[in-house]
Design an enzyme around this catalytic site. Structure first.
Site, PDB file in Angstrom:
ATOM      1  N   CYS A   1       0.821  -1.209   0.000  1.00  0.00           N
ATOM      2  CA  CYS A   1       0.000   0.000   0.000  1.00  0.00           C
ATOM      3  C   CYS A   1       0.855   1.259   0.000  1.00  0.00           C
ATOM      4  O   CYS A   1       2.055   1.226   0.275  1.00  0.00           O
ATOM      5  CB  CYS A   1      -0.890   0.049   1.259  1.00  0.00           C
ATOM      6  SG  CYS A   1      -1.960  -1.379   1.498  1.00  0.00           S
TER       7      CYS A   1
ATOM      8  N   CYS B   1      -2.503   4.991   2.892  1.00  0.00           N
ATOM      9  CA  CYS B   1      -3.676   4.138   2.669  1.00  0.00           C
ATOM     10  C   CYS B   1      -4.637   4.212   3.854  1.00  0.00           C
ATOM     11  O   CYS B   1      -4.233   4.161   5.021  1.00  0.00           O
ATOM     12  CB  CYS B   1      -3.242   2.687   2.447  1.00  0.00           C
ATOM     13  SG  CYS B   1      -4.623   1.581   2.026  1.00  0.00           S
TER      14      CYS B   1
ATOM     15  N   CYS C   1      -2.507  -2.882  -3.494  1.00  0.00           N
ATOM     16  CA  CYS C   1      -3.785  -2.685  -2.806  1.00  0.00           C
ATOM     17  C   CYS C   1      -4.809  -2.087  -3.780  1.00  0.00           C
ATOM     18  O   CYS C   1      -4.514  -1.126  -4.493  1.00  0.00           O
ATOM     19  CB  CYS C   1      -3.576  -1.733  -1.619  1.00  0.00           C
ATOM     20  SG  CYS C   1      -5.092  -1.205  -0.782  1.00  0.00           S
TER      21      CYS C   1
ATOM     22  N   CYS D   1      -5.966   1.805  -2.280  1.00  0.00           N
ATOM     23  CA  CYS D   1      -5.149   3.019  -2.441  1.00  0.00           C
ATOM     24  C   CYS D   1      -4.385   3.044  -3.761  1.00  0.00           C
ATOM     25  O   CYS D   1      -3.811   4.074  -4.116  1.00  0.00           O
ATOM     26  CB  CYS D   1      -4.173   3.166  -1.274  1.00  0.00           C
ATOM     27  SG  CYS D   1      -2.868   1.902  -1.223  1.00  0.00           S
TER      28      CYS D   1
END
Length: 346
Positions: free
Chosen positions: A39, A43, A70, A73
């Protein structure tokens, strides 16, 4: 790739993740070993346990380790705002004199008002503050390499000594790397001072106060700065100690002390906001988060408030909960109450 390959220390990276500090997006990604994803630092997903986290310099390194991006994000995507901020940073860093906000906004095709919010949300500071910080960092490097202070001043981009001292007199401090290495290469002098609110630890480098706290001693200071040369205060520190004691007795009065503190961009933005609260007034954690351009980062604002190394001098006691209650205070609510009452009395 190991965590030592990061451009920032893992502990600082973890602080940035906890604060969801957007200014660190693009500088590293956070790999969560238990879920197999990576991430952005900012995030919005629930934070994993620290033991389950590994930091990578970029998405490619994380994918080589078997992780996937991810979906929330989208760490590999570059948004228009991010591209505009990166372009503005490059413009500021490449300019001999700090460009005006209107010129920066025009260059990235945003309105000045909107881009100010975009930049502040991403970097934790305004373009002007970023330019000042950049110039101060250049001054630090120049001072290390130049024999004459005047040469260093002009090399850093200042118009003259007056502007240099006006902007950096209270900014230059322990370098971020020295903070990360536990004060390595830095001499810290300390003393325990008697105050009306109890014994207070006062510690300072040659550039300013780096620790002011209650109910702490030399052992606590050595734990915080394990690699620093920690020595008892000498006569030259008498004025600093006296000013620190005076600040406890009359916290509404400007203390005039130079500070030597470092934090993430988000933490430093919160600390600057704390110092702008008028004596005798309070702000909520939500108000502080909104003021630094991250209204959803209320808990992170509270964490940044708690990470303040210099009690009273950076007035974290002026922050309360949204319901009007005092909330917490590292050195006890009685001290917080006393400080606020003294400020209200003026």
């Amino acid at each position: 790739m190991t965590q030592q390959d990061l451009l920032i220390a893992p502990d600082l990276a973890w602080q940035a993740v906890q604060a969801r500090d957007r200014s660190y997006d693009g500088r590293f990604v956070t790999g969560v070993l238990t879920t197999g994803i990576y991430c952005r630092p900012s995030c919005a997903a629930r934070h994993p346990k620290r033991d389950n986290v590994r930091f990578f310099t970029n998405g490619a390194e994380a994918r080589e380790a078997g992780l996937r991006p991810c979906k929330r994000c989208k760490p590999d995507d570059v948004s228009r705002d991010e591209a505009a901020v990166a372009q503005a940073v490059a413009l500021i860093e490449g300019a001999e004199e700090a460009p005006k906000l209107d010129a920066i906004a025009a260059d990235v095709d945003y309105s000045p008002t909107h881009f100010l919010r975009v930049f502040r949300r991403a970097m934790g500071v305004t373009p002007a503050a970023y330019a000042r910080r950049l110039r101060a960092e250049r001054a630090e490097r120049a001072l290390d390499s130049e024999e004459r202070v005047t040469d260093a001043i002009y090399q850093a981009g200042y118009s003259g000594p007056g502007r240099f001292y006006a902007e950096t007199g209270k900014r230059l401090g322990m370098t971020p790397s020295a903070w990360r290495r536990g004060g390595e290469g830095v001499t810290i002098r300390w003393a325990i001072a008697e105050t009306s609110l109890g014994d207070m630890l006062v510690a300072a480098t040659e550039r300013g106060v780096c620790r002011l706290s209650f109910e702490e001693n030399e052992a606590a200071l050595r734990t915080r700065f394990p690699n620093a040369d920690i020595v008892p205060a000498d006569d030259a520190m008498a004025d600093i100690i006296a000013s620190a004691v005076a600040a406890v007795d009359d916290p509404a009065r400007p203390h005039g002390l130079s500070l030597d503190v470092q934090g993430t961009a988000f933490q430093e933005a919160v600390w600057r906001e704390l110092t702008s609260i008028p004596p005798g007034e309070t702000r909520t954690y939500a108000e502080i988060a909104a003021a630094v351009g991250q209204p959803k980062a209320v808990r992170a604002a509270g964490s940044a408030n708690g990470a303040n190394n210099v009690a009273v001098l950076i007035p974290c006691h002026r922050v309360i909960r949204s319901d009007g209650s005092l909330g917490g205070y590292a050195y006890g609510l009685k001290r917080k109450e006393a400080l606020l009452e003294r400020e209200r009395r003026g």
